[in-house]
Motif scaffolding. Structure first.
Motif, PDB file in Angstrom:
ATOM      1  N   GLY A  53      51.803 -65.483  52.250  1.00  0.00           N
ATOM      2  CA  GLY A  53      52.198 -64.612  53.341  1.00  0.00           C
ATOM      3  C   GLY A  53      53.678 -64.276  53.209  1.00  0.00           C
ATOM      4  N   CYS A  54      54.143 -63.344  54.002  1.00  0.00           N
ATOM      5  CA  CYS A  54      55.546 -62.889  53.901  1.00  0.00           C
ATOM      6  C   CYS A  54      56.456 -63.921  54.547  1.00  0.00           C
ATOM      7  N   ASP A  55      56.775 -64.973  53.798  1.00  0.00           N
ATOM      8  CA  ASP A  55      57.517 -66.103  54.364  1.00  0.00           C
ATOM      9  C   ASP A  55      58.637 -66.602  53.458  1.00  0.00           C
ATOM     10  N   ALA A  56      58.995 -65.806  52.438  1.00  0.00           N
ATOM     11  CA  ALA A  56      60.078 -66.143  51.505  1.00  0.00           C
ATOM     12  C   ALA A  56      59.820 -67.446  50.740  1.00  0.00           C
ATOM     13  N   SER A  57      58.574 -67.881  50.654  1.00  0.00           N
ATOM     14  CA  SER A  57      58.288 -69.082  49.866  1.00  0.00           C
ATOM     15  C   SER A  57      58.545 -68.841  48.379  1.00  0.00           C
ATOM     16  N   ILE A  58      58.537 -67.579  47.969  1.00  0.00           N
ATOM     17  CA  ILE A  58      58.823 -67.225  46.580  1.00  0.00           C
ATOM     18  C   ILE A  58      60.270 -67.548  46.193  1.00  0.00           C
ATOM     19  N   MET A  59      61.133 -67.701  47.199  1.00  0.00           N
ATOM     20  CA  MET A  59      62.565 -67.903  46.942  1.00  0.00           C
ATOM     21  C   MET A  59      62.925 -69.340  46.597  1.00  0.00           C
ATOM     22  N   ILE A  60      62.064 -70.279  46.923  1.00  0.00           N
ATOM     23  CA  ILE A  60      62.390 -71.694  46.752  1.00  0.00           C
ATOM     24  C   ILE A  60      62.576 -72.041  45.274  1.00  0.00           C
ATOM     25  N   ALA A  61      63.694 -72.736  44.989  1.00  0.00           N
ATOM     26  CA  ALA A  61      63.992 -73.212  43.630  1.00  0.00           C
ATOM     27  C   ALA A  61      63.765 -74.723  43.592  1.00  0.00           C
ATOM     28  N   SER A  62      62.873 -75.173  42.734  1.00  0.00           N
ATOM     29  CA  SER A  62      62.558 -76.596  42.641  1.00  0.00           C
ATOM     30  C   SER A  62      63.199 -77.209  41.402  1.00  0.00           C
ATOM     31  N   PRO A  63      63.859 -78.350  41.544  1.00  0.00           N
ATOM     32  CA  PRO A  63      64.425 -79.017  40.361  1.00  0.00           C
ATOM     33  C   PRO A  63      63.341 -79.465  39.387  1.00  0.00           C
ATOM     34  N   ARG A  64      62.116 -79.584  39.889  1.00  0.00           N
ATOM     35  CA  ARG A  64      60.989 -79.997  39.028  1.00  0.00           C
ATOM     36  C   ARG A  64      60.257 -78.792  38.444  1.00  0.00           C
ATOM     37  N   HIS A  65      60.723 -77.597  38.787  1.00  0.00           N
ATOM     38  CA  HIS A  65      60.108 -76.351  38.296  1.00  0.00           C
ATOM     39  C   HIS A  65      58.623 -76.271  38.634  1.00  0.00           C
TER      40      HIS A  65
ATOM     41  N   ALA B  22      57.728 -74.951  41.895  1.00  0.00           N
ATOM     42  CA  ALA B  22      57.645 -74.112  43.088  1.00  0.00           C
ATOM     43  C   ALA B  22      56.895 -72.821  42.759  1.00  0.00           C
ATOM     44  N   GLU B  23      56.677 -72.032  43.775  1.00  0.00           N
ATOM     45  CA  GLU B  23      55.920 -70.784  43.644  1.00  0.00           C
ATOM     46  C   GLU B  23      56.464 -69.888  42.527  1.00  0.00           C
ATOM     47  N   LYS B  24      57.776 -69.765  42.464  1.00  0.00           N
ATOM     48  CA  LYS B  24      58.392 -68.876  41.481  1.00  0.00           C
ATOM     49  C   LYS B  24      58.166 -69.352  40.054  1.00  0.00           C
ATOM     50  N   ASP B  25      57.795 -70.638  39.877  1.00  0.00           N
ATOM     51  CA  ASP B  25      57.607 -71.216  38.541  1.00  0.00           C
ATOM     52  C   ASP B  25      56.196 -71.026  37.998  1.00  0.00           C
ATOM     53  N   ALA B  26      55.293 -70.499  38.813  1.00  0.00           N
ATOM     54  CA  ALA B  26      53.926 -70.257  38.354  1.00  0.00           C
ATOM     55  C   ALA B  26      53.928 -69.182  37.271  1.00  0.00           C
ATOM     56  N   PRO B  27      53.003 -69.260  36.313  1.00  0.00           N
ATOM     57  CA  PRO B  27      52.972 -68.267  35.227  1.00  0.00           C
ATOM     58  C   PRO B  27      52.970 -66.820  35.710  1.00  0.00           C
ATOM     59  N   ASP B  28      52.269 -66.530  36.800  1.00  0.00           N
ATOM     60  CA  ASP B  28      52.194 -65.158  37.305  1.00  0.00           C
ATOM     61  C   ASP B  28      53.518 -64.658  37.878  1.00  0.00           C
ATOM     62  N   ASN B  29      54.461 -65.576  38.099  1.00  0.00           N
ATOM     63  CA  ASN B  29      55.744 -65.184  38.693  1.00  0.00           C
ATOM     64  C   ASN B  29      56.920 -65.281  37.736  1.00  0.00           C
ATOM     65  N   LEU B  30      56.686 -65.752  36.525  1.00  0.00           N
ATOM     66  CA  LEU B  30      57.798 -65.943  35.588  1.00  0.00           C
ATOM     67  C   LEU B  30      58.450 -64.628  35.171  1.00  0.00           C
TER      68      LEU B  30
ATOM     69  N   ALA C  30      53.658 -74.083  42.824  1.00  0.00           N
ATOM     70  CA  ALA C  30      53.166 -73.276  41.704  1.00  0.00           C
ATOM     71  C   ALA C  30      51.642 -73.311  41.629  1.00  0.00           C
ATOM     72  N   GLY C  31      51.059 -74.447  41.977  1.00  0.00           N
ATOM     73  CA  GLY C  31      49.622 -74.608  41.872  1.00  0.00           C
ATOM     74  C   GLY C  31      48.815 -73.783  42.862  1.00  0.00           C
ATOM     75  N   ARG C  32      49.484 -73.187  43.849  1.00  0.00           N
ATOM     76  CA  ARG C  32      48.780 -72.402  44.858  1.00  0.00           C
ATOM     77  C   ARG C  32      48.832 -70.899  44.577  1.00  0.00           C
ATOM     78  N   VAL C  33      49.356 -70.514  43.414  1.00  0.00           N
ATOM     79  CA  VAL C  33      49.556 -69.090  43.105  1.00  0.00           C
ATOM     80  C   VAL C  33      48.353 -68.461  42.413  1.00  0.00           C
ATOM     81  N   SER C  34      47.732 -69.183  41.528  1.00  0.00           N
ATOM     82  CA  SER C  34      46.661 -68.628  40.695  1.00  0.00           C
ATOM     83  C   SER C  34      45.563 -67.963  41.530  1.00  0.00           C
ATOM     84  N   GLY C  35      45.193 -66.745  41.119  1.00  0.00           N
ATOM     85  CA  GLY C  35      44.115 -66.018  41.776  1.00  0.00           C
ATOM     86  C   GLY C  35      44.523 -65.215  42.989  1.00  0.00           C
ATOM     87  N   LYS C  36      45.805 -65.228  43.327  1.00  0.00           N
ATOM     88  CA  LYS C  36      46.247 -64.532  44.538  1.00  0.00           C
ATOM     89  C   LYS C  36      46.959 -63.208  44.260  1.00  0.00           C
TER      90      LYS C  36
END
Length: 323
Positions: A70-82, A84-92, A153-159
């Motif tokens: 949803g439109c909640d800026a979750s895409i902006m989160i930077a994770s030290p473990r890589h 987060a949402e932005k680290d998913a293959p579909d967002n690289l 990152a694991g919640r991105v696939s298929g969306k």
């Protein structure tokens, strides 16, 4: 009106009143941060003066954000473990300029209105502004979103829609987000801006089918141009314009390209090759104002997808980290 109809209408109204969509308002910050839109616009203009990539990067960032949690800026989160949402293959492939635009705008807003405006709202405003600044339509942005507390990152696939999706898949994935086929066609017009890496469409040039290596829906001249720009085994960093004619202008040339077999992705060209979507493509190709009106309306509806309000989210101090 029969009692059951009255009850049904009342239940629908109560459900709407409890939804995020019902709580969004263009005047949400009129007392707490009345100049938020001008501050975001100034930050976007400054970033755009440095690089045009600001425009497609910010617009694409908004789309990816809304379709995942949803439109909640979750895409902006930077994770030290890589992870987060932005680290998913579909967002690289999301360009850093989009993230930087939102971060810079948030910093400017925080100076004047600390702890008041969400990163989600700033991204929504910035997405509208890059459209306007590149020649596209203006529209009123509804505000009041909270920032999400989940980014995995694991919640991105298929969306997210893929470049090889057919019309049925496109309609399904947009429909899951309460967007119509007409909305999907209009929002696809955002591909009038920006670039794509060769790997995203190479199959259409070299291995479409065993009997037809080149996708027959591609204009032959356009296919040859793409092959020159993207030979087999090309550097994966090489990219080409989504619109070969006016890649830096928000206009209806994208739809003219589809009519002429110059859609870069399968998911672009299918909008013209399929009878169900072809009339809208024709309409947008010959009437830019019609496209602009449809795009503006679809962007407003996109901005309502999965919004968080009240205690469903937070107002991040830093867009890249949870509070």
């Amino acid at each position: 009106m029969e009692w059951w109809r009255c009850l049904f209408v009342g239940m629908v109204m109560l459900m709407a009143a409890g939804s995020g969509e019902a709580q969004l308002s263009p005047t949400f910050y009129q007392w707490t941060c009345p100049n938020v839109e001008s501050m975001v616009r100034e930050a976007v203009q400054k970033k755009l003066s440095q690089t045009f990539a600001t425009v497609p990067a910010t617009l694409r960032l908004f789309f990816h954000d809304c379709f995942i949690e949803g439109c909640d800026a979750s895409i902006m989160i930077a994770s030290p473990r890589h992870d987060a949402e932005k680290d998913a293959p579909d967002n690289l492939s999301l360009a850093g300029d989009g993230f930087d635009t939102v971060i810079k705008a948030k910093e400017a807003v925080e100076e004047q209105c600390p702890g008041v405006v969400s990163c989600a709202d700033i991204l929504a405003i910035a997405a509208r502004d890059v459209v306007v600044l590149s020649g596209g339509p203006s529209f009123t942005v509804e505000l009041g979103r909270r920032d999400g507390r989940i980014s995995e990152a694991g919640r991105v696939s298929g969306k997210l829609p893929g470049p090889d999706f057919n019309l049925e898949l496109l309609a399904w994935i947009f429909g899951k987000n309460n967007l119509t086929l007409f909305d999907m066609i209009a929002l696809s017009g955002a591909h009038t801006l920006g670039f794509s890496h060769c790997s995203r469409f190479a199959k259409r040039l070299y291995s479409f089918t065993p009997s037809s290596p080149v996708d027959p829906s591609l204009d032959p001249k356009y296919a040859r141009q793409l092959m020159l720009a993207c030979p087999e085994n090309v550097d994966p960093n090489i990219a080409v314009g989504m619109d070969p004619f006016t890649p830096n202008t928000f206009d209806n040339i994208y739809f003219k390209n589809l009519v002429n077999g110059r859609g870069l992705f399968t998911s672009d060209e299918v909008l013209f090759t399929q009878l169900l979507s072809r009339p809208a493509v024709y309409n947008f190709a010959v009437n830019q104002e019609s496209f602009f009106t449809a795009f503006a309306s679809a962007m407003v509806r996109l901005g309502r997808v999965g919004v968080k309000i009240g205690d469903e989210g937070e107002i991040r101090r830093d867009c890249t980290a949870f509070n």
